[in-house]
Design a protein around this motif. Structure first.
Motif, PDB file in Angstrom:
ATOM      1  N   GLY A 160      43.789  54.689 -27.137  1.00  0.00           N
ATOM      2  CA  GLY A 160      43.838  53.043 -26.427  1.00  0.00           C
ATOM      3  C   GLY A 160      44.190  52.359 -27.382  1.00  0.00           C
ATOM      4  N   LYS A 161      43.795  50.886 -27.095  1.00  0.00           N
ATOM      5  CA  LYS A 161      44.082  49.827 -28.107  1.00  0.00           C
ATOM      6  C   LYS A 161      42.894  49.473 -28.454  1.00  0.00           C
ATOM      7  CE  LYS A 161      46.647  45.319 -28.112  1.00  0.00           C
ATOM      8  NZ  LYS A 161      47.496  44.402 -27.167  1.00  0.00           N
ATOM      9  N   HIS A 162      42.537  48.856 -29.856  1.00  0.00           N
ATOM     10  CA  HIS A 162      41.201  48.329 -30.278  1.00  0.00           C
ATOM     11  C   HIS A 162      41.565  46.957 -31.027  1.00  0.00           C
ATOM     12  CE1 HIS A 162      39.592  52.597 -31.346  1.00  0.00           C
ATOM     13  NE2 HIS A 162      40.305  52.509 -30.182  1.00  0.00           N
ATOM     14  N   PRO A 163      41.400  46.000 -29.820  1.00  0.00           N
ATOM     15  CA  PRO A 163      41.617  44.480 -29.906  1.00  0.00           C
ATOM     16  C   PRO A 163      40.987  43.989 -31.471  1.00  0.00           C
ATOM     17  CG  PRO A 163      41.357  44.913 -27.752  1.00  0.00           C
ATOM     18  CD  PRO A 163      40.800  46.244 -28.641  1.00  0.00           C
ATOM     19  N   ASP A 164      39.724  44.623 -31.535  1.00  0.00           N
ATOM     20  CA  ASP A 164      39.092  43.850 -32.910  1.00  0.00           C
ATOM     21  C   ASP A 164      39.557  44.488 -34.243  1.00  0.00           C
ATOM     22  OD1 ASP A 164      37.638  42.540 -31.018  1.00  0.00           O
ATOM     23  OD2 ASP A 164      35.926  44.062 -30.936  1.00  0.00           O
ATOM     24  N   GLU A 165      40.391  45.135 -34.158  1.00  0.00           N
ATOM     25  CA  GLU A 165      40.906  45.736 -35.404  1.00  0.00           C
ATOM     26  C   GLU A 165      42.130  45.114 -35.845  1.00  0.00           C
ATOM     27  OE1 GLU A 165      41.668  49.672 -35.568  1.00  0.00           O
ATOM     28  OE2 GLU A 165      39.633  50.370 -34.660  1.00  0.00           O
ATOM     29  N   PRO A 166      42.094  44.465 -37.341  1.00  0.00           N
ATOM     30  CA  PRO A 166      43.310  43.848 -37.885  1.00  0.00           C
ATOM     31  C   PRO A 166      44.556  44.625 -37.784  1.00  0.00           C
ATOM     32  CG  PRO A 166      41.862  44.223 -39.425  1.00  0.00           C
ATOM     33  CD  PRO A 166      40.987  44.886 -38.203  1.00  0.00           C
ATOM     34  N   GLY A 167      45.572  44.080 -37.955  1.00  0.00           N
ATOM     35  CA  GLY A 167      46.870  44.621 -37.897  1.00  0.00           C
ATOM     36  C   GLY A 167      47.402  45.438 -36.818  1.00  0.00           C
ATOM     37  N   ASP A 168      47.925  46.844 -37.222  1.00  0.00           N
ATOM     38  CA  ASP A 168      48.284  47.827 -35.771  1.00  0.00           C
ATOM     39  C   ASP A 168      47.045  48.429 -35.505  1.00  0.00           C
ATOM     40  OD1 ASP A 168      49.583  49.508 -34.271  1.00  0.00           O
ATOM     41  OD2 ASP A 168      50.394  50.454 -35.552  1.00  0.00           O
ATOM     42  N   ASN A 169      46.707  47.877 -34.079  1.00  0.00           N
ATOM     43  CA  ASN A 169      45.550  48.583 -33.378  1.00  0.00           C
ATOM     44  C   ASN A 169      45.930  49.106 -32.126  1.00  0.00           C
ATOM     45  OD1 ASN A 169      46.032  46.298 -31.576  1.00  0.00           O
ATOM     46  ND2 ASN A 169      44.661  45.027 -32.317  1.00  0.00           N
ATOM     47  N   ILE A 170      47.025  49.788 -31.909  1.00  0.00           N
ATOM     48  CA  ILE A 170      47.389  50.549 -31.000  1.00  0.00           C
ATOM     49  C   ILE A 170      47.444  51.969 -31.449  1.00  0.00           C
ATOM     50  CG2 ILE A 170      49.021  51.064 -29.209  1.00  0.00           C
ATOM     51  CD1 ILE A 170      50.042  48.467 -29.174  1.00  0.00           C
ATOM     52  N   TYR A 171      46.436  52.786 -30.730  1.00  0.00           N
ATOM     53  CA  TYR A 171      46.615  54.253 -31.306  1.00  0.00           C
ATOM     54  C   TYR A 171      47.489  55.117 -30.249  1.00  0.00           C
ATOM     55  CZ  TYR A 171      42.418  53.114 -34.133  1.00  0.00           C
ATOM     56  OH  TYR A 171      41.591  52.689 -35.176  1.00  0.00           O
ATOM     57  N   ASN A 172      48.709  55.215 -30.722  1.00  0.00           N
ATOM     58  CA  ASN A 172      49.739  55.498 -29.898  1.00  0.00           C
ATOM     59  C   ASN A 172      49.807  57.043 -29.403  1.00  0.00           C
ATOM     60  OD1 ASN A 172      51.011  53.443 -31.965  1.00  0.00           O
ATOM     61  ND2 ASN A 172      52.075  52.903 -29.960  1.00  0.00           N
ATOM     62  N   GLY A 173      49.391  57.910 -30.024  1.00  0.00           N
ATOM     63  CA  GLY A 173      48.931  59.212 -29.719  1.00  0.00           C
ATOM     64  C   GLY A 173      50.533  59.916 -29.588  1.00  0.00           C
ATOM     65  N   ALA A 174      51.402  59.815 -30.484  1.00  0.00           N
ATOM     66  CA  ALA A 174      52.922  60.490 -30.302  1.00  0.00           C
ATOM     67  C   ALA A 174      52.733  62.129 -30.356  1.00  0.00           C
ATOM     68  CB  ALA A 174      53.756  59.896 -31.251  1.00  0.00           C
ATOM     69  N   VAL A 175      52.131  62.292 -31.433  1.00  0.00           N
ATOM     70  CA  VAL A 175      51.786  63.931 -31.384  1.00  0.00           C
ATOM     71  C   VAL A 175      50.598  64.353 -30.542  1.00  0.00           C
ATOM     72  CG1 VAL A 175      51.252  65.827 -33.102  1.00  0.00           C
ATOM     73  CG2 VAL A 175      52.823  64.216 -33.940  1.00  0.00           C
ATOM     74  N   ASP A 176      49.680  63.553 -30.715  1.00  0.00           N
ATOM     75  CA  ASP A 176      48.517  63.762 -30.092  1.00  0.00           C
ATOM     76  C   ASP A 176      48.190  62.803 -28.360  1.00  0.00           C
ATOM     77  OD1 ASP A 176      46.134  64.834 -29.112  1.00  0.00           O
ATOM     78  OD2 ASP A 176      44.910  64.010 -30.712  1.00  0.00           O
ATOM     79  N   ASN A 177      48.741  63.099 -27.525  1.00  0.00           N
ATOM     80  CA  ASN A 177      49.414  64.103 -27.047  1.00  0.00           C
ATOM     81  C   ASN A 177      50.719  64.125 -26.238  1.00  0.00           C
ATOM     82  OD1 ASN A 177      49.961  67.184 -26.701  1.00  0.00           O
ATOM     83  ND2 ASN A 177      48.584  67.104 -24.749  1.00  0.00           N
ATOM     84  N   ALA A 178      51.530  63.081 -26.575  1.00  0.00           N
ATOM     85  CA  ALA A 178      52.796  62.846 -25.748  1.00  0.00           C
ATOM     86  C   ALA A 178      53.578  63.866 -25.844  1.00  0.00           C
ATOM     87  CB  ALA A 178      53.193  61.562 -26.509  1.00  0.00           C
ATOM     88  N   THR A 179      53.460  64.731 -27.195  1.00  0.00           N
ATOM     89  CA  THR A 179      54.397  65.989 -27.348  1.00  0.00           C
ATOM     90  C   THR A 179      53.989  66.988 -26.251  1.00  0.00           C
ATOM     91  OG1 THR A 179      52.864  66.920 -28.957  1.00  0.00           O
ATOM     92  CG2 THR A 179      54.901  65.457 -29.787  1.00  0.00           C
ATOM     93  N   GLY A 180      52.699  67.151 -25.844  1.00  0.00           N
ATOM     94  CA  GLY A 180      52.164  68.308 -24.964  1.00  0.00           C
ATOM     95  C   GLY A 180      52.806  67.656 -23.570  1.00  0.00           C
ATOM     96  N   VAL A 181      52.582  66.605 -23.238  1.00  0.00           N
ATOM     97  CA  VAL A 181      53.016  66.208 -21.819  1.00  0.00           C
ATOM     98  C   VAL A 181      54.548  66.235 -21.786  1.00  0.00           C
ATOM     99  CG1 VAL A 181      52.840  64.039 -20.417  1.00  0.00           C
ATOM    100  CG2 VAL A 181      50.995  64.667 -21.847  1.00  0.00           C
ATOM    101  N   ALA A 182      55.235  65.867 -22.725  1.00  0.00           N
ATOM    102  CA  ALA A 182      56.693  66.020 -22.808  1.00  0.00           C
ATOM    103  C   ALA A 182      57.247  67.366 -22.862  1.00  0.00           C
ATOM    104  CB  ALA A 182      57.294  65.202 -24.080  1.00  0.00           C
ATOM    105  N   GLY A 183      56.133  68.065 -23.033  1.00  0.00           N
ATOM    106  CA  GLY A 183      56.651  69.825 -23.114  1.00  0.00           C
ATOM    107  C   GLY A 183      56.267  70.188 -21.750  1.00  0.00           C
ATOM    108  N   ILE A 184      55.193  69.719 -21.037  1.00  0.00           N
ATOM    109  CA  ILE A 184      55.097  70.457 -19.731  1.00  0.00           C
ATOM    110  C   ILE A 184      56.041  69.764 -18.729  1.00  0.00           C
ATOM    111  CG2 ILE A 184      52.473  71.126 -20.076  1.00  0.00           C
ATOM    112  CD1 ILE A 184      51.901  68.523 -18.134  1.00  0.00           C
ATOM    113  N   LEU A 185      56.599  68.566 -19.056  1.00  0.00           N
ATOM    114  CA  LEU A 185      57.725  67.916 -18.262  1.00  0.00           C
ATOM    115  C   LEU A 185      58.989  68.880 -18.484  1.00  0.00           C
ATOM    116  CD1 LEU A 185      57.133  64.092 -18.782  1.00  0.00           C
ATOM    117  CD2 LEU A 185      56.713  65.419 -16.754  1.00  0.00           C
ATOM    118  N   GLU A 186      59.129  69.088 -19.683  1.00  0.00           N
ATOM    119  CA  GLU A 186      60.456  69.999 -19.895  1.00  0.00           C
ATOM    120  C   GLU A 186      60.415  71.083 -19.261  1.00  0.00           C
ATOM    121  OE1 GLU A 186      63.447  69.176 -21.682  1.00  0.00           O
ATOM    122  OE2 GLU A 186      62.428  67.432 -20.861  1.00  0.00           O
ATOM    123  N   MET A 187      59.213  71.974 -19.240  1.00  0.00           N
ATOM    124  CA  MET A 187      59.119  73.075 -18.726  1.00  0.00           C
ATOM    125  C   MET A 187      59.152  73.050 -17.159  1.00  0.00           C
ATOM    126  SD  MET A 187      56.757  75.480 -21.036  1.00  0.00           S
ATOM    127  CE  MET A 187      55.056  74.249 -21.054  1.00  0.00           C
TER     128      MET A 187
END
Length: 577
Positions: free
Chosen positions: A343-370
Motif C-alpha cells: 500500500g501507501k505509507h503517507p508518513d514517509e517522505p518522498g516516494d511512499n507508494i509500495y507498487n509491488g510490480a514484481v511482488d506480485n503484479a507479475t503473478g496476477v498478470a500470469g494467471i490472467l494470461e493463463m
C-alpha cells in the motif's frame, strides 16, 4: 524411492506434444475484444494467448500509482478487484464463488502507534528501544491496548518444539506471562549442521509465523525474534517496512490459531547489547542453541511496554473465476497468485507508494494470461479455477480463508499451481522449483521443461524458506499437492537473476514496472511451462500426490480415502452450473 508415475496416470509424451502444438497455434490472435471497464489505454486490445505485451500491460496497470500499492481494505483494493473481475468477465470465465467473482474475507485491521517504545531493564538499568530503528511490535489480539509490565525475559533458542525431531527449546521452563526471545530460522542453521532438521534448508519451524504461534501455545505474554539478515534472508528494512502501518489478520472466529498478546522483532545490534548487559555473549548463545541438549536461559532482564493500536473490522476479497470442465466439472486445477501488496505509507517522505510490480503484479498478470489461454482453447475435461487472493503479505491470510471455505472441495482439488514474484531477468537454461522434491507434479513439469531445453533446479537459497512464504502453502498443509516455480538462474544472456531486486526493491517503493529493463521472454517461457502442467491435469484423470515420506502426504491420503474420486473412465459428474 521411486519418483516415476504410473503410465496410466498421465498423458503420453505424444499428448504433451499435442498440447504444445495447441500452444503454438494459439499465438495467432483473434480479433480484439471490446475493452473492459478497467484502467487501461483505450486503444489497448488484449489478445487470446499468453502474450508478453498483454502481460506487461496487466503489470503496468496493477503496479501503477493509481492503484496505491494494492493494500487490502483501501481504494487500491477496490480498483484491483474490479480490474480483475472485468478481465475475467471479458474472457468469458464464470464466477468462481457461486454466482460471484468475489469471496469476502472478513479481516481485522490493526494499526500500531509507532511512537510506542519498549523498555528493557537489565539488572536494574533500563534501556529504551524505539519503534522502527530498534524494534517493531504489534498485536493480533484485536485489543486497542496491550500492556506488558516487567515481564521476565527467557531466551528459548530457536523457539521450536518439534517432537518428531526430539527437540524442545521450551523444555523445563514455564513461560506463562513471560517474554520469550528467540532466533530466526532452524536449529543448526547458523552452525551449518546438516544433521539438525534440514540443515541449510528451512523447515516451517524456522518461519516467524510458526515461532509466534508456538509462543502463544506456550502461554507467553510476548515474543521477540532476533533479526539477522542471513537467517531471515532479508535485511532489517524489510522487517520495518512490513510491520509499519496497518496490519491485517483474520478474525479470531475465522482463525482460532493461538496468538501471543504481543509479538515483534528486535535488531541484531540491540539483541547483542541486551545479552552483553546480561553478562552473556549472543554469538555463544546462538552456537549453544544450535546443538542438541540446549536448555532455555532466563535472562536477568524484564520488559515493559504499552502498545496502543487502532482496531477496525473490515473486509477484503479473493477474486475467483472458473472455467467449468466438460466431463469432470466437480474436479478442478487451481491457479493462485496474491494481488495485495504493502500500500501507501503517507508518513514517509518522498516516494511512499509500495507498487509491488514484481511482488506480485507479475503473478496476477500470469494467471490472467493463463486464464486467457485456457478460455481460448476451451473445454477442458476438468474445471480450472483462477484464484487471485488477498492478504498474502499479512501471513497468507486470503488463501488460508479460502482453504477453510473452498469453492471447490479440497478432496476434489487436483492440484494447486502458484505464481509469486515472477522473474523478469530473461530466458534461462533452468527452471526453479521452490521446495523441489515435494510432489509428483514435478514429474509432469520435467518433460515440459525438457522440451524447452531447461533443467529443473532447487531454489538457490533454501535457507530462505520460500516454500512456506506464499499462498500454495495453505493448500499444502491441508494436503493438496502444490507446485511453486520461479524463473531460472542460469540466464542465457548472462547476469545474476534477482540480485538487484532482492537487495534494492523487495518490499520497497522501488518495486516498480520498468519496461525499459524488464525482459519478459523468460517470464513467458515460465508461464508456458506451468500452463502446460495445468493443461495436462485438466485434460487427464490422474491424481498426483506428494512423494513418499513428505509430511503433507498423510493429509492427502486421508482425504482421498474418505471420499475416493471416480475411477478413470467412470461416468461424468453433473455439469457445473
Amino acid at each position: 524411492m521411486s519418483r516415476t508415475l504410473p503410465k496410466t496416470l498421465w498423458l503420453t509424451l505424444a499428448a504433451t506434444a499435442a498440447l504444445a502444438a495447441c500452444q503454438r497455434g494459439a499465438e495467432t490472435p483473434e480479433a480484439p475484444k471490446p475493452a473492459a471497464e478497467a484502467p487501461k489505454p483505450a486503444a489497448f486490445a488484449f489478445k487470446d494467448a499468453i502474450d508478453a505485451a498483454d502481460f506487461g500491460e496487466h503489470v503496468r496497470v496493477l503496479a501503477s500509482d493509481e492503484f496505491e500499492g494494492r493494500a487490502p481494505g483501501t481504494l487500491g483494493e477496490e480498483k484491483t478487484v474490479e480490474y480483475l473481475k472485468a478481465q475475467f468477465e471479458r474472457m468469458g470465465l464464470k464466477p468462481g464463488n457461486g454466482d460471484s467473482y468475489f469471496q469476502v474475507v472478513p479481516m481485522m485491521e490493526t494499526t500500531a502507534d509507532e511512537t510506542s517504545s519498549l523498555t528493557i531493564d537489565v539488572k536494574g538499568t533500563p534501556r529504551t528501544l524505539k519503534f522502527g530503528s530498534d524494534m517493531v511490535i504489534g498485536t493480533r489480539t484485536g485489543q486497542p491496548e496491550v500492556k506488558i509490565d516487567a515481564s521476565e525475559l527467557v531466551f528459548v533458542g530457536y523457539g521450536v518444539d518439534a517432537p518428531e525431531q526430539q527437540w524442545n527449546d521450551y523444555a523445563g521452563v514455564d513461560v506463562k506471562g513471560k517474554t520469550v526471545v528467540m532466533l530466526i530460522n532452524d536449529p543448526g542453521f547458523h552452525a551449518k549442521d546438516a544433521n539438525l532438521f534440514d540443515g541449510n534448508r528451512m523447515t516451517y519451524y524456522g518461519r516467524w509465523t510458526y515461532k509466534f504461534e508456538e509462543a502463544g501455545r506456550k502461554g507467553a505474554a510476548a515474543a521477540l525474534i532476533i533479526h539477522d539478515t542471513e537467517g531471515a534472508s532479508y535485511g532489517w528494512e524489510v522487517v520495518k517496512n512490513s510491520w509499519s502501518g496497518a496490519q491485517y489478520d483474520l478474525r479470531t472466529a475465522d482463525d482460532p490459531a493461538p496468538r501471543v498478546p504481543l509479538q515483534g522483532w528486535i535488531t541484531g545490534e540491540q539483541a547483542k547489547t541486551l545479552f552483553a548487559d546480561a553478562g552473556l555473549d549472543l554469538d555463544a548463545m546462538r552456537a549453544a542453541a544450535g546443538k542438541r541438549g540446549f536448555k532455555p536461559v532466563t535472562l536477568p532482564a524484564k520488559m515493559s511496554t504499552t502498545l496502543k493500536s487502532t482496531i477496525a473490522e473490515k473486509e477484503s476479497r479473493n477474486v475467483l473465476a472458473l472455467l467449468p470442465g466438460t466431463e469432470r466439472p466437480d474436479e478442478a486445477v487451481v491457479y493462485t497468485a496474491h494481488w495485495d501488496h504493502l500500500g501507501k505509507h503517507p508518513d514517509e517522505p518522498g516516494d511512499n507508494i509500495y507498487n509491488g510490480a514484481v511482488d506480485n503484479a507479475t503473478g496476477v498478470a500470469g494467471i490472467l494470461e493463463m486464464a486467457e489461454q485456457f478460455a481460448k482453447i476451451g473445454k477442458p475435461k476438468r474445471s480450472v479455477l483462477f484464484a487471485a487472493v488477498t492478504l498474502e503479505e499479512s501471513g497468507l491470510l486470503g488463501s488460508k480463508y479460502y482453504v477453510a471455505h473452498p469453492s471447490i472441495p479440497l478432496d476434489r482439488t487436483v492440484a494447486v499451481i502458484n505464481l509469486d514474484s515472477m522473474s523478469v531477468a530473461g530466458r534461462a537454461r533452468d527452471l526453479t522449483v521452490i521446495g523441489m522434491g515435494n510432489s509428483e507434479l514435478e514429474d509432469i513439469l520435467r518433460p515440459i521443461a525438457d522440451k524447452q531445453g531447461r533443467t529443473l533446479v532447487a531454489e538457490p537459497n533454501p535457507a530462505g524458506g520460500y516454500y512456506f512464504r506464499s499462498d500454495h502453502f495453505n493448500f499444502a498443509k491441508a494436503g493438496v499437492p502444490a507446485l511453486y516455480t520461479d524463473g531460472g538462474n542460469d540466464l542465457r544472456d548472462g547476469g545474476e537473476a534477482g540480485k538487484d531486486y532482492n537487495e534494492h526493491r523487495y518490499h520497497k517503493p522501488g518495486d516498480q514496472y520498468d519496461p525499459a529493463t524488464w525482459k519478459l521472454d523468460g517470464a513467458m517461457e515460465d508461464l508456458t511451462a506451468v500452463y502446460e502442467v495445468g493443461a495436462v491435469l485438466a485434460n487427464g484423470e490422474g491424481w498426483p500426490n506428494w512423494y513418499a515420506g513428505n509430511p503433507f502426504r498423510a493429509a492427502r491420503d486421508t482425504m482421498m480415502k474418505a471420499n475416493p474420486p471416480p475411477a478413470p473412465g467412470a461416468p461424468a459428474a453433473a455439469a457445473t452450473k
